[in-house]
Design an enzyme around this catalytic site. Structure first.
Site, short mmCIF file in Angstrom:
data_model
loop_
_atom_site.label_atom_id
_atom_site.label_comp_id
_atom_site.label_asym_id
_atom_site.label_seq_id
_atom_site.Cartn_x
_atom_site.Cartn_y
_atom_site.Cartn_z
N ASN A 280 -0.73 -3.80 -6.09
CA ASN A 280 -1.04 -3.86 -4.65
C ASN A 280 -0.92 -5.28 -4.10
OD1 ASN A 280 -3.35 -5.13 -5.56
ND2 ASN A 280 -4.75 -3.95 -4.31
N THR B 114 0.84 -1.20 0.00
CA THR B 114 0.00 0.00 0.00
C THR B 114 0.88 1.25 0.00
OG1 THR B 114 -1.91 1.05 1.04
CG2 THR B 114 -0.38 -0.07 2.54
N LYS C 261 3.09 1.44 -4.13
CA LYS C 261 2.41 0.73 -5.22
C LYS C 261 3.11 0.89 -6.57
CE LYS C 261 -2.27 0.57 -3.31
NZ LYS C 261 -3.69 0.86 -3.55
N GLY D 284 -6.24 10.12 -9.22
CA GLY D 284 -5.06 9.62 -8.53
C GLY D 284 -4.86 8.13 -8.78
N ASN E 216 -11.24 16.06 -12.59
CA ASN E 216 -10.22 16.14 -11.54
C ASN E 216 -9.83 17.59 -11.34
OD1 ASN E 216 -8.44 14.67 -9.72
ND2 ASN E 216 -6.77 15.48 -10.97
N ASP F 171 -7.36 -3.59 -6.91
CA ASP F 171 -8.27 -2.50 -6.49
C ASP F 171 -9.47 -2.37 -7.44
OD1 ASP F 171 -6.90 -1.71 -4.21
OD2 ASP F 171 -5.66 -0.26 -5.28
N1 NAP Z 1 -11.95 1.58 -0.54
C1 NAP Z 1 -10.72 1.21 -0.85
O1 NAP Z 1 -10.38 0.02 -0.83
C2 NAP Z 1 -9.71 2.25 -1.28
C3 NAP Z 1 -8.58 1.86 -2.02
C4 NAP Z 1 -7.66 2.84 -2.41
C5 NAP Z 1 -7.88 4.17 -2.05
N2 NAP Z 1 -8.98 4.51 -1.33
C6 NAP Z 1 -9.24 5.91 -0.96
O2 NAP Z 1 -9.26 6.67 -2.15
C7 NAP Z 1 -8.78 7.99 -1.90
C8 NAP Z 1 -7.76 8.39 -2.96
O3 NAP Z 1 -6.64 7.55 -2.88
P1 NAP Z 1 -5.46 7.65 -3.96
O4 NAP Z 1 -4.46 6.63 -3.58
O5 NAP Z 1 -6.00 7.65 -5.34
O6 NAP Z 1 -4.87 9.11 -3.63
P2 NAP Z 1 -4.03 10.08 -4.60
O7 NAP Z 1 -3.31 9.30 -5.64
O8 NAP Z 1 -3.27 10.95 -3.68
O9 NAP Z 1 -5.15 10.98 -5.35
C9 NAP Z 1 -5.90 11.91 -4.63
C10 NAP Z 1 -7.01 12.47 -5.54
O10 NAP Z 1 -7.82 13.33 -4.73
C11 NAP Z 1 -7.86 14.64 -5.33
N3 NAP Z 1 -7.94 15.65 -4.28
C12 NAP Z 1 -7.23 15.71 -3.13
N4 NAP Z 1 -7.60 16.79 -2.41
C13 NAP Z 1 -8.57 17.42 -3.13
C14 NAP Z 1 -9.34 18.60 -2.93
N5 NAP Z 1 -9.20 19.35 -1.81
N6 NAP Z 1 -10.23 18.96 -3.86
C15 NAP Z 1 -10.39 18.20 -4.99
N7 NAP Z 1 -9.69 17.08 -5.25
C16 NAP Z 1 -8.79 16.68 -4.32
C17 NAP Z 1 -6.56 14.73 -6.12
O11 NAP Z 1 -6.70 15.74 -7.10
P3 NAP Z 1 -5.38 16.47 -7.73
O12 NAP Z 1 -4.90 15.56 -8.83
O13 NAP Z 1 -5.89 17.76 -8.22
O14 NAP Z 1 -4.39 16.59 -6.60
C18 NAP Z 1 -6.50 13.31 -6.71
O15 NAP Z 1 -7.39 13.16 -7.79
C19 NAP Z 1 -8.21 7.97 -0.47
O16 NAP Z 1 -9.16 8.56 0.38
C20 NAP Z 1 -8.09 6.50 -0.14
O17 NAP Z 1 -8.31 6.21 1.24
C21 NAP Z 1 -9.91 3.57 -0.95
#
Ligand code: NAP
Length: 273
Positions: A87, A62, A66, A128, A149, A103
């Site tokens: 992952n 994680t 990754k 992301g 996005n 995922d």
């Molecule tokens: N349920 C599950 O099994 C699972 C699995 C994986 C992840 N998740 C959850 O998914 C979420 C994202 O994970 P990730 O690994 O993809 O993170 P990441 O790669 O850091 O991507 C974050 C995303 O959120 C956007 N973002 C962050 N702050 C923002 C704001 N204030 N306003 C608008 N957009 C915003 C970013 O936009 P920008 O590109 O503009 O920065 C980007 O698109 C996390 O909360 C994580 O816990 C859940």
């Protein structure tokens, strides 16, 4: 000797993976041990190779490893190629390391479990790491895909990498919401203490049949899901994805394809408060 597997990440404070795998080992009476082993980025590759040498069957990987794992493996399954990340590491008998990204399939399975039929006209928020896996699986399930996005170039790059779908502006996605029957939040907006977004206002143009899904699972009832319920829309939380993404790894390491049963879900929910 029990079969061994583990989850690694850094700092790996909040992982629920040991709960899932330990539950399944107990339920299927498998002699297995699933550990939590944090590895700092500078120790990641050495740590993985050491665990392989110790006889582990594989690892979950994680944040923030990754993409490093994607570069490290000898073979990339189709899921990893589509997601651009790994992952799940599987240590093969011939010494090779196979990488998968579960995922996306976990996400689609969680929708199916919630009774959401696919394909759908889908609007995905966020570009992301998690978004790429989710988008790839939605496309593979026949869904149409539109992506919004905050940082537009990231959305453009993701759609180009996936070879399908379209991009819409972050500032105006909500005005187009009536065109879609599935809205997926993959942004980290909604994670505890990180919101302030006007989700209730954003759902004003929703079709009454819209399904709203949030992959954030801490809190389980995110502000987006609360807004969906306030509009009388169906909401699907992110816990199903978390549980379903773990199933292929368990099968690869411990030999049984496990069920995502309600008792397991309840056990994880207990830890989210
Ligand atoms: N349920 C599950 O099994 C699972 C699995 C994986 C992840 N998740 C959850 O998914 C979420 C994202 O994970 P990730 O690994 O993809 O993170 P990441 O790669 O850091 O991507 C974050 C995303 O959120 C956007 N973002 C962050 N702050 C923002 C704001 N204030 N306003 C608008 N957009 C915003 C970013 O936009 P920008 O590109 O503009 O920065 C980007 O698109 C996390 O909360 C994580 O816990 C859940």
């Amino acid at each position: 000797m029990p079969k061994l597997a583990a989850v690694t990440g850094w700092p790996l404070t909040y992982t629920r993976s040991p709960i899932l795998h330990s539950y399944w080992c107990e339920r299927y009476r498998i002699k297995g041990l699933y550990l939590r082993l944090p590895l700092a980025p500078e120790n990641f590759e050495r740590g993985v190779r050491a665990l392989q040498a110790l006889g582990f069957a594989g690892l979950n990987v994680t944040i923030p490893h990754k993409e490093t794992a994607f570069a490290l493996v000898d073979q990339r399954g189709l899921s990893a190629q589509r997601a651009g990340s790994v992952n799940t590491l599987i240590f093969e008998a011939d010494g090779q390391i196979r990488g998968e990204c579960t995922d996306g399939v976990g996400y689609v399975d969680s929708l199916r479990e919630a009774g959401v039929e696919l394909p759908r006209k889908t609007l995905v928020l966020g570009a992301g790491g998690a978004s790429r896996a989710v988008c790839a699986s939605l496309l593979d399930a026949g869904c149409s895909l539109t992506l919004a996005n905050r940082t537009r170039t990231r959305a453009d790059n993701l759609i180009a990498a996936l070879g399908g779908g379209a991009v819409t502006d972050w500032q105006s996605w909500s005005e187009r919401l009536g065109e879609f029957d599935l809205l997926v939040n993959t942004t980290s907006l909604g994670m505890a203490g990180q919101d302030g977004y006007d989700w209730v206002g954003s759902l004003t143009h929703a079709d009454p049949e819209l399904v709203v899904s949030d992959i954030v699972y801490m809190p389980l009832e995110t502000p987006l899901l609360a807004a969906a319920r306030a509009h009388g829309l169906i909401g699907v939380d992110g816990l199903g994805m978390l549980i379903h993404q773990a199933r292929p790894g368990f099968k690869a390491w411990f030999g049984t394809y496990p069920d995502a049963d309600p008792v397991l879900r309840a056990r994880v929910v207990e830890t989210l408060d």
